[in-house]
Design an enzyme around this catalytic site. Structure first.
Site, PDB file in Angstrom:
ATOM      1  N   CYS A   1       1.835  -7.353 -21.011  1.00  0.00           N
ATOM      2  CA  CYS A   1       0.851  -6.363 -19.718  1.00  0.00           C
ATOM      3  C   CYS A   1       1.948  -6.250 -18.801  1.00  0.00           C
ATOM      4  O   CYS A   1       2.479  -6.231 -17.835  1.00  0.00           O
ATOM      5  CB  CYS A   1      -0.327  -6.646 -19.914  1.00  0.00           C
ATOM      6  SG  CYS A   1      -1.321  -7.831 -19.113  1.00  0.00           S
TER       7      CYS A   1
ATOM      8  N   ASP B   1       5.290 -14.014 -16.085  1.00  0.00           N
ATOM      9  CA  ASP B   1       5.208 -15.637 -15.552  1.00  0.00           C
ATOM     10  C   ASP B   1       6.073 -16.251 -16.450  1.00  0.00           C
ATOM     11  O   ASP B   1       6.115 -17.157 -16.296  1.00  0.00           O
ATOM     12  CB  ASP B   1       3.635 -15.491 -15.446  1.00  0.00           C
ATOM     13  CG  ASP B   1       3.371 -15.430 -13.981  1.00  0.00           C
ATOM     14  OD1 ASP B   1       4.097 -15.725 -12.710  1.00  0.00           O
ATOM     15  OD2 ASP B   1       2.591 -14.296 -13.293  1.00  0.00           O
TER      16      ASP B   1
ATOM     17  N   HIS C   1       0.476  -1.271   0.447  1.00  0.00           N
ATOM     18  CA  HIS C   1      -0.392   0.080   0.020  1.00  0.00           C
ATOM     19  C   HIS C   1       0.799   1.067   0.553  1.00  0.00           C
ATOM     20  O   HIS C   1       0.293   2.148  -0.849  1.00  0.00           O
ATOM     21  CB  HIS C   1      -0.897   0.018   1.468  1.00  0.00           C
ATOM     22  CG  HIS C   1      -2.266  -0.232   1.539  1.00  0.00           C
ATOM     23  ND1 HIS C   1      -2.783  -0.875   1.454  1.00  0.00           N
ATOM     24  CD2 HIS C   1      -3.099   1.083   0.531  1.00  0.00           C
ATOM     25  CE1 HIS C   1      -4.235  -0.817   1.495  1.00  0.00           C
ATOM     26  NE2 HIS C   1      -3.995   0.357   0.426  1.00  0.00           N
TER      27      HIS C   1
ATOM     28  N   GLU D   1       0.574 -16.976 -20.367  1.00  0.00           N
ATOM     29  CA  GLU D   1       1.501 -16.465 -19.641  1.00  0.00           C
ATOM     30  C   GLU D   1       1.996 -18.198 -18.461  1.00  0.00           C
ATOM     31  O   GLU D   1       3.094 -17.696 -18.050  1.00  0.00           O
ATOM     32  CB  GLU D   1       1.170 -15.319 -18.452  1.00  0.00           C
ATOM     33  CG  GLU D   1       0.223 -15.656 -17.456  1.00  0.00           C
ATOM     34  CD  GLU D   1      -0.409 -14.668 -16.336  1.00  0.00           C
ATOM     35  OE1 GLU D   1       0.498 -14.327 -16.204  1.00  0.00           O
ATOM     36  OE2 GLU D   1      -1.562 -15.545 -15.905  1.00  0.00           O
TER      37      GLU D   1
HETATM   38  C1  PEP Z   1       3.014 -11.014 -15.839  1.00  0.00           C
HETATM   39  O1  PEP Z   1       2.670 -11.855 -15.089  1.00  0.00           O
HETATM   40  O2  PEP Z   1       3.477 -10.779 -16.692  1.00  0.00           O
HETATM   41  C2  PEP Z   1       1.007 -10.242 -15.137  1.00  0.00           C
HETATM   42  C3  PEP Z   1       1.088  -8.773 -15.754  1.00  0.00           C
HETATM   43  O3  PEP Z   1       1.262 -10.939 -13.943  1.00  0.00           O
HETATM   44  P1  PEP Z   1       1.179 -10.411 -12.524  1.00  0.00           P
HETATM   45  O4  PEP Z   1       2.551  -9.511 -12.347  1.00  0.00           O
HETATM   46  O5  PEP Z   1       0.351  -9.408 -11.994  1.00  0.00           O
HETATM   47  O6  PEP Z   1       1.694 -11.754 -11.965  1.00  0.00           O
HETATM   48 MG    MG Z   2       1.213 -13.476 -13.935  1.00  0.00          MG
END
Ligand code: PEP
Ligand code: MG
Length: 790
Positions: A710, A663, A397, A639
């Site tokens: 992302c 991931d 946070h 992922e």
């Molecule tokens: C990812 O795995 O690239 C992703 C965007 O998800 P997180 O980082 O929340 O696992």
């Molecule tokens: Mg992920």
């Protein structure tokens, strides 16, 4: 290391090198570095010579570093550890070069493998240095004074060899050329002299020395800060609980005034935080206000004051008593309230001591174990220039709030509280997660200049705001944001995000005391969607587990949590809770542009089951007559490696893909994303990773489905051209990187990006790819944008 008798052998070998008339300069220099490396038994020896025309130090010969970088790698005299040798005119020995503030990384040299650096100036007698001779070792080690003397002697020999060579060359040229050469040498020497003069005085060589520790944590909010330490959160326990006062009446008056100021401060704080936090989180301010108005609490403090205690001692005695009795109960809720009591105590105490303004009269860096609510007032103060926290992670946070206020922050700094005292001079580097305590003048100067450059650069980037983004030749790229909480979303919009490509819904869940019910979630999503102001928002369903567990979810400890019960696997098993989330999203989507994203899909069965539950949620809402959006687009995170191979089949059953490289990289390369021991194996530019990304993009394009990326790779400016060139039309990234990525897209051509992607996909190693990208960015004049953020 070399013994004394080897010393003579080394010097002798070096002087014999200069005597061979048939050898050219390049060959001679190669021999020199090989001889020095062998003589000193180091893995690397490199020679950098000053090129007066370019005003740069250029790598002219090396053993140990990549041979291809010779003649290519260069730096200004005020850059890098090599430049520092010239600047100071003194040997520089640095045990852990990579973490030194002057360290400048050249990926094309492959030097990240080497830790210890020793560089000495190459000069003839007392003349100005004409270069630097460097040795590097893989193992971290200290160089003895004898070893440093030996390298200096070798450098003197190198200078002599060089001047012999130059003399020979000079004699062979015509008279006119010789004069020109001499003129240039004089000019080069003059320039070197100028570098060594500061304000008309010859600079005294002062090697950089850390007088106090340098602490390393996690970079949680970028930027640089230089200020004095304000240590908070520990002082309640430093109060003398027995101090007595002569005049209880004036003590009572002080206490009442401090209470009133605390109440006013809380009300102001709540108003300031309201646009940044979900409404439920704001309730904590009311909780604190109730404590301040609690008759029993106030009555007890007054009683202690009337018995003769000073106001501070009375307050401490009561807070201590009340919180101790709460901590002794089994109920977790009451234990949490004990912290609230202590927090309130700190606030009143600060006002009793009238410390509110004093601490922040200068540029201040807040130092705390963790950031409690009472310290949030400080965070929004204009003199609060940095935050260093002992606990917490990048996604805590506190870190999220710091990013929302754009305060450079380092979290998870081990030994912070025992190392920093009130008033210490601190330099904080939020880009690489480093904190210097009472640093040397050189470190301060270096960081002050980095800070100025970074701020100017940021201002320039922000000036180029605008709604949509495309390359110079018109290829559109949608720049979206990854957000977790409302505070992130507000920042993303300020930085010009065109929408939210990834809303990590699990973060809000971490702030609740139990699974939020449908109405709570509806309120939460609606608030986020309204803040997005009609821009598209992709809500990812719960991705808990692995490293993100809400406190109320009891999950047995697992051997391999990243390969275990996490993400969509939990949602599909706890289908009741999953449906509550799906219903809330569908209802919130009634008047907004929303997409649903399922995380961690590894098979068609999982996708089908998730869609089935979504269908059930829709028909329930329909039957219940609740307003919702029945047409929400559905996508999956790609992922898990199996999803890459299944992409052609998955594409038939989804509306879009979102590539989660965070991931995907760890699963493809079998390298835990959070384990520093294997961090060197976790390579976003690994050929296998790039080829997987390219495949998914191609499958998506062929099927007419949108593909977004992302993972953190989208925030890395060095990857931007490559990703665009691979055919991505959507990038979703950390808000703070939006301006630089947007500018990179706008300053480049799609055709060039395509060529870059094409070349890169042919390459065999991450090292080669990284070196190539850096070279291309340099050619295109875009390298500065990369360097600012690395
Ligand atoms: C990812 O795995 O690239 C992703 C965007 O998800 P997180 O980082 O929340 O696992
Ligand atoms: Mg992920």
């Amino acid at each position: 290391m070399a013994q004394t008798r080897d010393r003579f052998a080394l010097i002798e070998n070096l002087s014999s090198i200069g005597g061979e008339p048939s050898r050219d300069l390049r060959e001679t220099l190669d021999l020199i570095v090989a001889t020095v490396a062998a003589g000193l038994e180091t893995e690397v020896c490199s020679l950098y010579l000053f090129d007066p025309k370019r005003e740069r130090l250029v790598l002219r010969a090396t053993v140990g570093l990549e041979g291809d970088s010779v003649g290519k790698v260069s730096m200004r005299v005020d850059e890098g550890l090599v430049g520092m040798v010239i600047e100071t005119g003194e040997p520089q020995a640095v045990e852990d070069a990579i973490s030194h503030p002057r360290y400048k990384y050249f990926p094309e040299t492959g030097e990240e493998r080497y830790h210890t650096f020793l560089g000495v100036p190459v000069q003839n007698g007392r003349e100005r240095p004409i270069g630097v001779l460097v040795v590097q070792t893989r193992r971290r080690r200290k160089f003895t004074a004898g070893e440093i003397r030996l390298l200096k002697a070798a450098a003197n020999q190198v200078a002599q060899v060089l001047s012999h060579y130059r003399l020979r060359e000079t004699l062979a040229t015509k008279e006119k050329e010789r004069d020109e050469y001499r003129r240039r040498m004089i000019e080069a020497t003059r320039q070197l002299k100028d570098y060594e003069k500061v304000g008309g005085k010859t600079r005294v060589a002062a090697p950089v020395r850390m007088r106090r520790p340098r602490l390393v944590g996690l970079p949680a909010s970028p930027g640089f800060a230089h200020g004095v330490a304000h240590v908070v959160g520990t002082f309640l326990s430093t109060i003398d609980r027995t101090r007595r006062a002569r005049d209880p009446k004036s003590e009572l008056k002080r206490f009442d005034e401090a209470l009133a100021r605390s109440l006013a401060e809380l009300a102001a704080l709540k108003a300031r935080m309201a646009p940044l936090m979900p409404e439920d989180d704001l309730r904590i301010f009311d909780g604190h206000r109730l404590i301040l108005a609690d008759e029993e609490f106030i009555g007890r403090v007054r009683q202690q004051i009337e018995q003769g205690y000073a106001a501070e001692s009375a307050l401490f005695r009561v807070i201590d008593e009340l919180s101790a009795s709460m901590l002794n109960v089994a109920d977790a809720y009451l234990r949490e309230r004990a912290n609230d009591f202590r927090d309130v105590g700190h606030r009143v105490l600060r006002h009793l001591r009238q410390e509110g303004g004093k601490a922040l009269s200068r540029r201040t860096i807040l130092v705390a174990d963790e950031l409690t609510l009472s310290q949030l007032t400080l965070v929004s103060h204009e003199n609060m220039v940095g935050i260093a926290l002992q606990s917490g992670g990048v996604t805590s946070h506190a870190a999220i709030l710091a990013r929302a206020f754009e305060i450079p922050t380092v979290v998870g700094v081990e030994h912070l509280m025992e190392s920093v005292s009130e008033g210490d001079d601190l330099v904080l580097d939020g880009n690489s997660g480093v904190l210097y305590i009472n640093p040397s003048v050189e470190v301060e100067r270096e960081y002050d200049s980095l800070h100025r450059r970074y701020e100017t650069f940021k201002r320039e980037l922000m000036a180029a705001h605008g709604e949509s983004t495309s390359t110079r030749d018109g290829y559109p790229v949608q720049i979206l944001a990854n957000v977790a909480l409302l505070a992130d979303l507000n920042l993303a919009l300020r930085y010009g995000a065109e929408g939210v490509g990834l809303l990590r819904s699990e973060f809000s869940f971490l702030t609740y005391e139990d699974f939020p019910d449908e109405d709570q979630q509806l309120k939460l999503y609606s608030q986020m969607l309204s803040a997005a102001g009609g821009r598209p928002v992709t809500i990812r369903t719960l991705d808990i587990g692995a490293d993100k567990y809400p406190p109320y979810l009891r999950v047995p400890r697992e051997e391999n949590p990243f390969l275990g019960w996490r993400s969509i696997r939990i949602s599909l098993e706890m289908s009741g809770l999953f449906k509550v989330q799906l219903r809330a999203i569908l209802r919130a989507a009634a008047h907004h542009h929303v997409k649903i994203l399922f995380p961690m899909i590894s098979s068609l069965e999982e996708l089908r089951r998730a869609r089935e539950l979504l269908g059930e949620a829709q028909s329930e809402l329909y039957k219940e007559g609740l307003e919702h959006n029945p047409q929400v687009e559905v996508g999956i995170m790609v992922e898990v490696p199996s999803a890459v191979w299944l992409a052609p089949r998955l594409a038939r059953e989804v509306d879009f893909f979102s590539i989660g490289t965070n991931d995907l990289i760890q699963y493809l390369l079998a390298a835990d994303r959070n384990n520093p021991k294997v961090a060197h194996l976790y390579e976003s530019l690994h050929p296998a990773v790039l080829s997987a990304i390219a495949d998914v993009i191609n499958v998506g394009r062929a099927a007419g489905k949108e593909v977004c990326l992302c993972g953190e790779m989208a925030s890395d400016p060095l990857c931007t051209l490559l990703l665009v060139g691979m055919g991505l039309t959507q990038l979703s990234l950390s808000p703070l990187f939006i301006p630089v990525v947007r500018k990179l897209v706008r300053d480049s051509d799609y055709q060039t990006a395509r060529l870059i992607a094409h070349d890169t996909l042919e390459m065999a190693s991450s090292q080669e790819i990284k070196g190539y990208l850096i070279e291309r960015y340099r050619d295109l004049g875009l390298i500065q944008m990369v360097e600012m953020y690395r």
